[in-house]
Design a protein around this motif. Sequence first.
Motif, mmCIF file in Angstrom:
data_model
loop_
_atom_site.group_PDB
_atom_site.id
_atom_site.type_symbol
_atom_site.label_atom_id
_atom_site.label_comp_id
_atom_site.label_asym_id
_atom_site.label_seq_id
_atom_site.Cartn_x
_atom_site.Cartn_y
_atom_site.Cartn_z
ATOM 1 N N UNK A 244 0.885 -1.331 -0.056
ATOM 2 C CA UNK A 244 0.019 -0.077 -0.157
ATOM 3 C C UNK A 244 0.896 1.339 0.044
ATOM 4 N N UNK A 245 0.185 2.300 -0.063
ATOM 5 C CA UNK A 245 1.035 3.686 0.026
ATOM 6 C C UNK A 245 0.075 4.477 0.720
ATOM 7 N N UNK A 246 -0.043 4.383 2.098
ATOM 8 C CA UNK A 246 -1.096 4.589 2.987
ATOM 9 C C UNK A 246 -0.837 5.964 3.597
ATOM 10 N N UNK A 247 0.440 6.606 3.309
ATOM 11 C CA UNK A 247 0.642 7.916 3.672
ATOM 12 C C UNK A 247 0.589 8.703 2.296
ATOM 13 N N UNK A 248 0.695 8.418 1.310
ATOM 14 C CA UNK A 248 0.842 9.274 -0.067
ATOM 15 C C UNK A 248 1.948 9.783 -0.211
ATOM 16 N N UNK A 249 3.081 9.249 0.193
ATOM 17 C CA UNK A 249 4.477 9.650 -0.408
ATOM 18 C C UNK A 249 4.997 9.198 -1.402
ATOM 19 N N UNK A 250 4.357 8.153 -2.326
ATOM 20 C CA UNK A 250 4.813 7.492 -3.605
ATOM 21 C C UNK A 250 5.817 6.499 -2.957
ATOM 22 N N UNK A 251 5.888 5.816 -1.906
ATOM 23 C CA UNK A 251 6.940 5.094 -1.266
ATOM 24 C C UNK A 251 6.003 3.854 -0.653
ATOM 25 N N UNK A 252 6.553 2.610 -1.272
ATOM 26 C CA UNK A 252 5.603 1.415 -0.840
ATOM 27 C C UNK A 252 5.609 1.142 0.586
ATOM 28 N N UNK A 253 4.489 0.971 1.237
ATOM 29 C CA UNK A 253 4.488 0.670 2.637
ATOM 30 C C UNK A 253 4.000 -0.836 2.683
ATOM 31 N N UNK A 254 3.692 -1.529 4.069
ATOM 32 C CA UNK A 254 3.377 -2.705 4.391
ATOM 33 C C UNK A 254 2.271 -2.427 5.592
ATOM 34 N N UNK A 255 1.374 -3.176 5.249
ATOM 35 C CA UNK A 255 0.393 -3.631 6.338
ATOM 36 C C UNK A 255 0.354 -5.150 6.565
ATOM 37 N N UNK A 318 -8.535 5.575 3.918
ATOM 38 C CA UNK A 318 -7.066 6.115 4.146
ATOM 39 C C UNK A 318 -7.015 7.649 4.616
ATOM 40 N N UNK A 319 -6.271 8.059 5.713
ATOM 41 C CA UNK A 319 -6.313 9.521 6.358
ATOM 42 C C UNK A 319 -5.116 10.107 5.380
ATOM 43 N N UNK A 320 -4.504 9.342 4.863
ATOM 44 C CA UNK A 320 -3.311 10.179 3.727
ATOM 45 C C UNK A 320 -1.990 10.445 4.522
ATOM 46 N N UNK A 322 -0.950 7.788 7.122
ATOM 47 C CA UNK A 322 -0.757 6.432 7.715
ATOM 48 C C UNK A 322 -1.596 5.809 8.389
ATOM 49 N N UNK A 323 -2.664 6.276 8.568
ATOM 50 C CA UNK A 323 -3.857 5.769 9.296
ATOM 51 C C UNK A 323 -5.028 5.861 8.516
ATOM 52 N N UNK A 324 -6.267 5.638 9.395
ATOM 53 C CA UNK A 324 -7.612 5.570 8.765
ATOM 54 C C UNK A 324 -8.251 6.696 9.131
ATOM 55 N N UNK A 325 -9.298 7.226 8.472
ATOM 56 C CA UNK A 325 -10.276 8.216 8.826
ATOM 57 C C UNK A 325 -11.601 7.520 8.927
ATOM 58 N N UNK A 326 -12.573 8.148 9.716
ATOM 59 C CA UNK A 326 -13.998 7.614 9.773
ATOM 60 C C UNK A 326 -14.826 8.644 9.048
ATOM 61 N N UNK A 327 -15.700 8.226 8.498
ATOM 62 C CA UNK A 327 -16.595 6.852 8.785
ATOM 63 C C UNK A 327 -16.164 5.820 7.716
ATOM 64 N N UNK A 328 -16.032 4.525 8.086
ATOM 65 C CA UNK A 328 -15.663 3.705 7.307
ATOM 66 C C UNK A 328 -17.113 3.090 6.295
ATOM 67 N N UNK A 329 -16.709 2.527 5.404
ATOM 68 C CA UNK A 329 -17.885 2.202 4.343
ATOM 69 C C UNK A 329 -18.160 0.837 4.342
ATOM 70 N N UNK A 330 -19.235 0.384 4.716
ATOM 71 C CA UNK A 330 -19.587 -0.981 4.674
ATOM 72 C C UNK A 330 -20.418 -1.302 3.194
#
Length: 440
Positions: A244-255, A318-320, A322-330
């Motif tokens: 993923x790129x969860x923090x939007x810096x164009x560098x690959x991350x892992x979860x 994604x919060x942009x 490195x985390x998550x933003x609510x609400x989540x979508x079911x």
Amino acid sequence: MKRASRWRLVRVSAVTAMVLVVGALVPSLSGGAPAAAATDGQMIFPASGNIQSIVWDGCLGDYRPHEGIDITGRGGDPILAAYDGVIKTRTANNGYGNYTDIEHPGGYVTRYAHMVAPGWYPPGTAVVRGQQIGVVGKTGATTANHLHFEVRLNGAVYTAINGGFTCLSDVRRGDPIPLFFPGLGSDNGSVVASADYTGDDKADLLTVAGNGDVQLRAGNGAGGFQKTATYVGLGTVRRHFTHTDLNGDDKADIIAARSDGALEYFAGVGNGGFQAVAVVGNGWYDMLHVTSGADYTGDGKQDVIGVSAAGVMTIFRGSGWGGFATPYVTLGGGWEGFHFLVGGDFDNDGRGDIIGIDDTGTLYFYPGGVNGFGTRRTAGAGWLEFTALTGGVDYNGDERADLLGRTPAGELFLYPGNGKGGFNARTLVAADAADYLSIE
């Protein structure tokens, strides 16, 4: 030419609902605040009010030769620029009354009509998203105060704008329009970013050994990978390794989901290494599927999709940073019958899609929308042979999202994406992948 509005007396309050995920699958929020720079392709509602008409629709099931969105309002209410741009037109005529056009990146132009007076700024003035450009009025071919908001792309009416508005619902100026505008943003990421761990603009491959150790096989940009792997570490019991790129810096991350349920986030630094682990959620170990690698909500940020043990799919926004933003979508149930789910933009429209293989070995393509997916279509058959599947990024350098499948014999096949949600003939890229617990 925009024609006169036919106003109704009925006003229906907005009922816009996204089901929140509660209980064990609630991720923790990380600290910090998102940037407000308008490079993300996200337009905002230019005015507050009730939606009385959309493109070609009068909002009561009747056709109207109408090229924009009508938003009710009081005379003098503020009108905001929907996105960064340059004032193109400030004029008036009998139909639109006083109106202003703003030219945006990607060939988009927005129009703000029926203003009390001509727009505040002359042509050539640069404006930013959220900047006030005028006030609501009733000039031109109308008898009631409202804003006529219009979007054009390369000179043609952009009918897709209807997807961001619900008839007879209320909107609030400054809130994001829940719609992706292809080509508007300059920061929508690349087709390799979520799997480029080495910073060379080539998608790489993570492999997980039997003891949980993770190794990195660098991609060559032509669909292959180096035989020599670089040791990443970890070495404890984890599931759902996901690029993923969860923090939007164009560098690959892992979860990855730890055995106690914690969702761990490893931010990539672009040289094959990672920052210290951060826990960003709980209750993830027993998920059936976890995937990421794309924007599934239309806000320009990569999200994570999880399928619970009961088969319910949820988009964790994604919060942009490195985390998550609510609400989540079911998105509902019925996803328990899939062997694999892989996320990515498989049709090159900027929206996150899903590729799934069900219990019969049928390969399905689910085209992405905003906060959901369109009607699936069959993309292949006979895919039961695979013991691991990953992708959603460009491995062969053609700017299209591909798939990688591993057979029981350890053969690793590349299925080049065709950019339309399907795949071209496969090629063998490795024959030494039998001992991996998973690939990502």
